[in-house]
Design a protein around this motif. Sequence first.
Motif, short mmCIF file in Angstrom:
data_model
loop_
_atom_site.label_atom_id
_atom_site.label_comp_id
_atom_site.label_asym_id
_atom_site.label_seq_id
_atom_site.Cartn_x
_atom_site.Cartn_y
_atom_site.Cartn_z
N LEU A 1 10.85 2.73 -6.75
CA LEU A 1 9.77 2.62 -7.85
C LEU A 1 9.26 3.80 -8.86
CD1 LEU A 1 6.97 0.41 -5.94
CD2 LEU A 1 8.07 -0.03 -8.42
N GLU A 2 9.84 4.76 -8.39
CA GLU A 2 9.61 5.52 -8.80
C GLU A 2 10.67 6.32 -9.61
OE1 GLU A 2 8.83 9.56 -6.19
OE2 GLU A 2 8.30 8.16 -4.58
N GLU A 3 11.26 6.03 -9.58
CA GLU A 3 13.02 6.10 -10.23
C GLU A 3 14.31 5.31 -9.28
OE1 GLU A 3 13.18 9.89 -13.81
OE2 GLU A 3 14.59 10.13 -11.84
N ARG B 1 12.94 14.55 3.39
CA ARG B 1 11.85 14.10 3.13
C ARG B 1 11.56 12.73 3.88
NH1 ARG B 1 6.96 13.18 5.64
NH2 ARG B 1 5.31 11.18 4.74
N GLU B 2 13.53 11.95 3.50
CA GLU B 2 13.62 10.57 4.09
C GLU B 2 14.10 11.19 5.24
OE1 GLU B 2 16.32 8.31 1.23
OE2 GLU B 2 14.49 8.57 -0.40
N ALA B 3 14.46 12.41 5.61
CA ALA B 3 15.04 12.49 6.77
C ALA B 3 14.39 12.57 8.54
CB ALA B 3 16.01 13.41 7.41
N VAL C 1 2.26 12.71 -9.27
CA VAL C 1 2.22 14.57 -8.75
C VAL C 1 2.56 15.31 -9.11
CG1 VAL C 1 1.83 16.14 -6.68
CG2 VAL C 1 0.27 13.77 -6.85
N LYS C 2 4.63 14.44 -9.24
CA LYS C 2 5.56 15.29 -9.07
C LYS C 2 5.92 15.08 -10.74
CE LYS C 2 8.00 13.81 -4.88
NZ LYS C 2 9.26 12.64 -4.18
N LYS C 3 5.59 14.35 -11.08
CA LYS C 3 5.57 14.65 -13.30
C LYS C 3 5.16 15.67 -12.90
CE LYS C 3 7.26 10.14 -13.66
NZ LYS C 3 6.31 8.26 -13.89
N GLU D 1 1.14 -1.65 0.11
CA GLU D 1 -0.09 0.09 0.29
C GLU D 1 0.72 0.81 0.00
OE1 GLU D 1 -3.20 -0.56 3.00
OE2 GLU D 1 -3.65 1.66 2.83
N ARG D 2 1.97 0.67 1.13
CA ARG D 2 2.54 1.96 1.11
C ARG D 2 3.49 2.84 -0.53
NH1 ARG D 2 7.75 4.47 1.37
NH2 ARG D 2 7.85 6.28 3.45
N ALA D 3 3.66 1.26 -1.25
CA ALA D 3 4.06 1.98 -2.73
C ALA D 3 3.49 2.29 -3.40
CB ALA D 3 5.22 0.22 -3.10
N ILE E 1 12.81 -0.32 3.33
CA ILE E 1 11.31 -0.01 2.12
C ILE E 1 11.40 1.83 1.45
CG2 ILE E 1 8.91 0.24 2.95
CD1 ILE E 1 9.74 -0.94 5.48
N MET E 2 11.80 2.75 2.32
CA MET E 2 11.45 4.23 1.32
C MET E 2 12.93 4.21 0.13
SD MET E 2 11.84 7.87 3.06
CE MET E 2 13.58 7.11 4.72
N SER E 3 13.86 3.40 0.11
CA SER E 3 14.79 2.75 -0.65
C SER E 3 13.49 2.25 -1.76
CB SER E 3 15.18 2.02 -0.90
OG SER E 3 16.97 2.30 -1.67
N TYR F 1 14.17 11.60 -5.24
CA TYR F 1 15.02 11.65 -4.21
C TYR F 1 14.39 13.19 -3.45
CZ TYR F 1 18.24 11.53 -0.34
OH TYR F 1 19.45 11.28 0.25
N ARG F 2 13.68 12.98 -2.13
CA ARG F 2 14.25 14.27 -0.92
C ARG F 2 14.73 14.07 0.12
NH1 ARG F 2 13.72 18.05 -4.23
NH2 ARG F 2 14.47 18.68 -3.00
N PRO F 3 15.93 14.48 0.17
CA PRO F 3 16.48 14.21 0.96
C PRO F 3 16.04 14.86 2.21
CG PRO F 3 18.01 15.71 -0.80
CD PRO F 3 16.84 15.42 -1.00
#
Length: 367
Positions: free
Chosen positions: A93-95, A58-60, A43-45, A32-34, A86-88, A54-56
Motif C-alpha cells: 500500500l505504501e509502495e 523494523r520488519e524483523a 511521514v516518510k514522504k 486499521e493497521r493498513a 499482513i506486513m507485505s 521497506y525497513r528490514p
Amino acid sequence: MSEQSNNIDPRLLELRDRIDEIDGDIARLISERAECALKVAEVKKATGGDALFYRPEREAQVLRKAMERNQGPLTDEEMARLFREIMSACLALEEPVKVAYLGPEGTFTQQAALKHFGNSAQCRPLAAIDEVFREVEAGAVNYGVVPVENSTEGVINHTLDNFMTSNLVICGEVELRIHQHLMISDITRADAITRIYSHAQSLAQCRKWLDSHYPNVERVAVASNAEAAKRVKGEWNAAAIAGDMAAELYGLKVLAEKIEDRPDNSTRFLIIGSQAVPASGDDKTSLMVSMRNEPGALHDLLEPFQRHKIDLTRVETRPSQSGNWTYVFFIDFVGHRDSENVAAALKEVGAGASDMKILGSYPRGVL
Ligand SMILES: O=C(O)C(=O)C[C@]1(C(=O)O)C=C[C@@H](O)C=C1
C-alpha cells in the motif's frame, strides 16, 4: 433451511458464528493497521530525500514480537508467517517493493524471496546471479535474492565472487529447508526412466538416494531445478529432481518425496540492496577481507573477534581475483557494525588486513 444444515451439530453452528465474529474483528483491525501504514508512508514522504518504505530492521522486530507474544495453539512460525503476509500487504500500500531473484520461476530462490518479502512483493525471475546483482545496481529493482550456501554442498562461489566487484550491501538473510522430490510428467513411463535432470547442487544433495534407487540412470546437470522440471514435460523417459514449487508450476507428478540425503538439508539466501540497514537488536555482519600470504595471517585476522567476544558463524576462503596466491576471506559474525565491540574489532581487523570491505549488517533471519 437446507436438509444439510438441518443435520449440522448445533455446537458446530455456534462455533462458526463465533469464527465469523472474530473474522470481522480481525478484518477491522487489519484495515486499521493498513491505515497506520499509509500514515507512516506520509511521514516518510514528508521527511524528504530518498524515502525508504521497506525497513528490514523494523520488519524483523515486528516478526520477532509476533513470535514472542504467541501463546499457541499456532506455532510461533505460523504466527510470524501470518504477520509476514499482513506486513507485505501494508508495504504494498505504501509502495510495492520490487525484487529480482535467481530464476526461473519455481526455483528455491523464488520460495526464499516469497518467504522474506511475502506475496505482495513484485518478484521477477532473472537467469543468472550476476544479472540479479546488475539489476539491483542499476536501480531497476529495489532488492535481489541470491543463494549463498547449502548445508550439504557448501558455498555458492558465484555469489561470493560477485561481492568482490559489487558495491551492493547485504540487507537480510533467509534460510530455507530444502526438500527435493523426484518428479515426472504425465507422458513419462515411470518404469523406463533413463535420464534424471536437476541442478548440479541438487543432484549432489541426493547422491546416495540416486545411487541406491537409480544407479544406472544418467544424471544431467542443468541451469536450475525449474529448468529440469520444464524439460521433463516433453520427455517420456526422463525425470527431474526439484522442489514443490516447480512441481506445481509445471504440473508434474511427484514419484518420490524428500529424497535429499540429509534430513536437515537447508540453503541460506542473501537479500542484496543499496542501502545500509540500521540495527534491529539481533543482527549479523558479513565481511570480506584480503590478507597477505604469510604464516599466522589467518590467526592474526581472527584474533580481534575472539578478544571482543564476537561469535563467528562462518569463515570462507576464495582465491582473490587480483593476484596469484592471495586469498579473500568471507567472514560472518553475530552483531551489528554500529555496536561498540563490533566497531572496535572491525577497526583492528582493518588495520591488519591488506583490504577490507564490510558487506553489510542485517537482521538475523527470523522465519
Ligand atoms: O514501520 C514502517 O516503517 C512501515 O512502513 C510499516 C511496516 C509495517 O507494516 O509494519 C511496513 C513496511 C516496512 O517494511 C516496515 C513496517
